[in-house]
Design an enzyme around this catalytic site. Structure first.
Site, mmCIF file in Angstrom:
data_model
loop_
_atom_site.group_PDB
_atom_site.id
_atom_site.type_symbol
_atom_site.label_atom_id
_atom_site.label_comp_id
_atom_site.label_asym_id
_atom_site.label_seq_id
_atom_site.Cartn_x
_atom_site.Cartn_y
_atom_site.Cartn_z
ATOM 1 C CG HIS A 1 3.137 -4.329 9.762
ATOM 2 N ND1 HIS A 1 2.500 -4.130 8.557
ATOM 3 C CD2 HIS A 1 4.293 -3.624 9.697
ATOM 4 C CE1 HIS A 1 3.240 -3.330 7.801
ATOM 5 N NE2 HIS A 1 4.340 -2.999 8.464
ATOM 6 C CG HIS B 1 8.285 -5.355 7.173
ATOM 7 N ND1 HIS B 1 8.749 -4.445 6.249
ATOM 8 C CD2 HIS B 1 7.313 -4.715 7.880
ATOM 9 C CE1 HIS B 1 8.082 -3.301 6.388
ATOM 10 N NE2 HIS B 1 7.214 -3.438 7.362
ATOM 11 C CD GLU C 1 5.498 -0.434 5.573
ATOM 12 O OE1 GLU C 1 4.440 -1.095 5.609
ATOM 13 O OE2 GLU C 1 6.351 -0.474 6.476
ATOM 14 C CB SER D 1 0.628 -7.524 7.416
ATOM 15 O OG SER D 1 0.599 -6.115 7.306
HETATM 16 FE FE LIG Z 1 5.918 -1.793 7.856
#
Ligand SMILES: [Fe+2]
Length: 253
Positions: free
Chosen positions: A129, A134, A176, A195
């Site tokens: 993740h 990111h 996010e 993700s």
């Molecule tokens: Fe995150």
């Protein structure tokens, strides 16, 4: 702001107890295989539906399909571009430590990788993740500036729960679960969409309502972490989120 190339120059105080080293040599074959399987599962969809800045970032920071990234290697490529670092931490950070790190262009990055039993979802963030989801966006100069500004503004609001909640919503609907319109299509850039195969597919199938990005609305928009998202906000360019973080400072500080 740190000029590019001096990533990590700023000394962390609040976050210091959470900093660890990534023991890259300690990952076993099966853990590398889990990473490879996760990447191979996501890439066909992302090549078509991820923002071009995400895909460029993936190449620029040298992520690979077959092995868990060595953060020192990632940072050698990322630092000179935008001054950001993927900095290994022990797990979830308290908000003040998290914001301090963002303000210093250091992204708190877990080093643990999920097990085969939880390929689709882990309640705790993991390196898939954090790095796959990111870090590629941190190679983009405008996104890089936005994220640092976000950390700085939030760090100054630690005394005010309500304002921090508004900032939390800004994070959720950009970093996010953000989407961007490119070439007439909705493309993914938020790490939760990048993700997670389930969350990404949910958006591509057109299930959430996609609204134009609007700071006022975003700051009032409640969300549930545990459910698929019903509303998302699309920007036309990353300048919009940078300006939103500037505007948030004016309104909330
Ligand atoms: Fe995150």
């Amino acid at each position: 702001m740190n000029p590019p190339g001096v990533a990590g120059a700023q000394k962390l105080t609040v976050a210091e107890p959470y900093l660890i080293e990534q023991k890259w040599d300690a990952y076993n074959e099966d853990q590398h295989a889990v990473w490879a399987e996760l990447v191979r599962r996501r890439m066909p969809q992302l090549r078509e539906h991820a923002a071009e800045e995400y895909l460029n970032g993936f190449e620029q920071i040298g992520l690979r399909e077959d092995t868990i990234p060595n953060l020192a290697e990632v940072n050698k490529r990322l630092g000179p571009r935008t001054g950001w670092n993927a900095t290994p931490v022990s797990g979830f950070l308290p908000p003040d430590a998290f914001f301090e790190m963002l303000g210093a262009r250091q992204f708190p990055t877990t080093t643990y990788i999920r097990s085969r039993e939880s390929m689709e979802y882990t309640p705790e963030p993991d390196i898939f993740h954090d790095v796959f989801g990111h870090v590629p966006m941190h190679a983009h100069p405008v996104f890089a500036d936005f994220l640092q500004q976000y950390g700085r503004v939030s760090a100054g609001l630690m005394h005010d729960k309500e304002k921090l909640e508004k900032m939390g919503r800004l994070f959720w609907f950009t970093v996010e679960f953000g989407v961007i319109r490119q070439k007439g299509k909705v493309k993914l850039y938020g790490s939760g969409l990048i993700s997670s195969h389930g969350e990404g597919t949910h958006v591509i199938e057109g299930r959430p309502e996609i609204r134009d990005f609007n700071l006022d609305q975003v700051m009032e928009q409640r969300f549930l972490v545990s459910e698929e998202q019903k509303v998302l906000y699309a920007v036309e360019s990353f300048d919009e989120i940078y300006e939103a973080a500037q505007e948030a400072e004016k309104r909330l500080s």
